[in-house]
Design a protein around this motif. Structure first.
Motif, mmCIF file in Angstrom:
data_model
loop_
_atom_site.group_PDB
_atom_site.id
_atom_site.type_symbol
_atom_site.label_atom_id
_atom_site.label_comp_id
_atom_site.label_asym_id
_atom_site.label_seq_id
_atom_site.Cartn_x
_atom_site.Cartn_y
_atom_site.Cartn_z
ATOM 1 N N ASN A 181 0.905 -1.271 0.071
ATOM 2 C CA ASN A 181 -0.014 -0.043 0.079
ATOM 3 C C ASN A 181 1.011 1.193 0.122
ATOM 4 N N ARG A 189 -1.871 -1.107 -4.095
ATOM 5 C CA ARG A 189 -2.808 0.168 -3.503
ATOM 6 C C ARG A 189 -1.762 1.308 -3.882
ATOM 7 N N ASN A 232 -2.161 5.023 -3.838
ATOM 8 C CA ASN A 232 -3.412 6.130 -3.472
ATOM 9 C C ASN A 232 -2.694 7.238 -3.540
ATOM 10 N N SER A 236 -5.598 -0.789 -6.652
ATOM 11 C CA SER A 236 -6.127 0.635 -6.438
ATOM 12 C C SER A 236 -5.451 1.637 -7.297
#
Length: 500
Positions: A295, A321, A323, A347
């Protein structure tokens, strides 16, 4: 205690010294009132009927004894006629450890009632019906209850959150003494979240927590001043850590990652750390061959970084992910899909430079995807949804929040996806009633979010009653959602939880 998909959302505000539940889904719904037909399991637990029928008939018919329920955290304490200290810490860092607690012989009532109040077989069943915060309070009632509640089985999946000031006691002379963490060790906690700590605080934690060397599997550091040296010492000493989170830590550098990371780490989350750029991804890719989940929220990571992943990680990594990685473009997507072909969760939330062409690359090359997040990608149009519907036949969750160029045409493409269970369309400002009609034949759909869609009317929304398998429907800030509509849903969608 509070709930941790990946730190994407802020955990709810709960009492200090609470515990945080390790998050799994980033699309959690915010605070909202709930209109319930036949409630979901999590709501049924709040009803009086959820109280286990294990009290003796003599106690069950006593009008002066309260019935234990989730709505009353101290109901069991009241049953034992013992109040917990009003200033006691919820997790019992010190206050409850040394406090005098009544023995079973001192409890009021007949001997049979006193015996019932401390019967471990009954308590082992009854305490499952209380929240983690309530268990912390109930553990202060008496030694018998503490002995039952301090079994590790009652604390599985929970992570204590400790702020710097909660790690020390101030002695009469003004000196600081590190608190006792024995209560955490007894309950078998294998993960911690430390907030605002320094290198010295981490060293003190390692020295004072009995399970720190081998028993701690997950560590999360938030808004902390840990340096390269502190990070190196922590990962060298805590040999059991396989999950690591660094959030808002601005004092360590990429050199610290090169000197600290080791192959046992399988899950890494790095967010809002200003010194993280492409070289940090190079360190991650070369030092973590067993990485299964990454992440990353980093404003300075570019397309080049996504080409660093090795063939080994291409085989093991299933969750990525990215982001608010603003510099990532379609070129970065090309590097990613070739480096990590086995992704099941992806993501690209906030990757504002990714376009429909990037989504086409994802759809054509990542056929194993089960969850895709494209929220806050303003360049995504209906064409991207056509690519998704044509190629991602295993997709179960699709997040399109704030994709402002999505229209009813895009929803018509999605209507062909037989595997889709969760669809998020928050603040998709061009979706209209006609688009909703395309969704009415999606029998697989279990969760639908239409929060903030301004063009949906009461008439269009009422048609959603055809989705009889729907379990959750979010209509927050939706102008067409009227009180009459919620009443209509409660009658015709009895198994659905509707978020107003």
């Amino acid at each position: 205690m509070s709930n941790q998909r990946n730190g994407d959302t802020k955990p709810p505000c709960l009492p200090r010294n609470g515990l945080v539940k390790i998050p799994t889904q980033p699309n959690g719904l915010g605070s909202a009132s709930i209109t319930k037909g036949t409630p979901a399991v999590k709501n049924r637990l709040c009803q009086p009927s959820s109280v286990p029928a294990i009290l003796s008939p003599a106690l069950a018919h006593r009008s002066d004894l309260p019935i234990p329920s989730l709505a009353s955290p101290l109901s069991l304490a009241t049953l034992a006629s013992v109040s917990s200290p009003p200033s006691a810490s919820l997790v019992g860092l010190n206050t409850s450890e040394g406090s005098e607690q009544p023995s079973p012989e001192r409890l009021p009532g007949s001997p049979s009632e006193r015996q019932l109040a401390v019967d471990e077989k009954i308590l082992n069943r009854l305490f499952w019906y209380f929240s983690a915060c309530e268990k912390c309070v109930l553990a202060q009632v008496c030694k018998a209850w503490r002995r039952v509640l301090y079994q590790p089985k009652f604390w599985v999946g929970l992570t204590p959150v400790l702020h710097t000031k909660e790690l020390y006691n101030i002695l009469p002379g003004g000196e600081k003494e590190f608190v006792s963490l024995q209560g955490f060790a007894v309950r078998g906690f294998d993960g911690f979240c430390l907030v605002g700590v320094s290198d010295l605080d981490i060293c003190e934690f390692i020295d004072n927590y009995p399970l720190s060397k081998k028993g701690v599997k997950s560590m999360s550091l938030k808004r902390s001043t840990i340096t390269d040296a502190g990070l190196e010492v922590m990962l060298e000493q805590m040999q059991g850590v396989v999950r690591l989170e660094l959030s808002g830590c601005n004092d360590f550098t990429e050199a610290g990652l090169w000197s600290s990371l080791n192959a046992r780490i399988t899950a890494l989350s790095v967010s809002d750390c200003i010194n993280v750029a492409d070289d940090a991804i190079a360190a991650i890719s070369q030092l973590l061959p067993n990485l299964t989940e990454l992440n990353l929220q980093a404003y300075h990571v570019t397309d080049t970084a996504l080409a660093y992943f090795t063939a080994k990680q291409g085989y093991t990594t299933h969750t990525l992910r990215l982001n608010s990685c603003w510099e990532i473009t379609n070129h970065g997507v090309v590097n990613m899909v070739h480096s990590l072909p086995n992704l099941s969760v992806l993501s690209l939330s906030g990757c504002s430079k990714v376009t429909d062409d990037g989504v086409e690359l994802v759809a054509e090359n990542l056929r194993k995807l089960r969850s895709l997040d494209l929220s806050w990608c303003p360049r995504i149009t209906d064409m991207a949804l056509e690519y998704i519907a044509c190629d991602l036949h295993k997709l179960e969750e699709l997040v399109l929040d704030r994709c402002v160029r999505i229209t009813d045409t895009g929803l018509s493409y999605l209507s062909t996806m037989s595997s889709l269970r969760s669809l998020y369309l928050r603040w998709c400002c061009q979706v209209q009633d006609f688009g909703l009609k395309h969704l009415l034949g999606m029998s697989s759909l279990r969760l639908l979010s239409l929060a903030g869609c301004p063009l949906l009317t009461t008439t269009g929304l009422s048609g959603l009653v055809q989705l009889q398998e729907l379990e959750e429907l979010e209509l927050t800030n939706c102008p067409g959602a009227t009180p009459e509509l919620f009443k209509y849903f409660s009658q015709h969608l009895p198994c659905c939880m509707v978020i107003e």
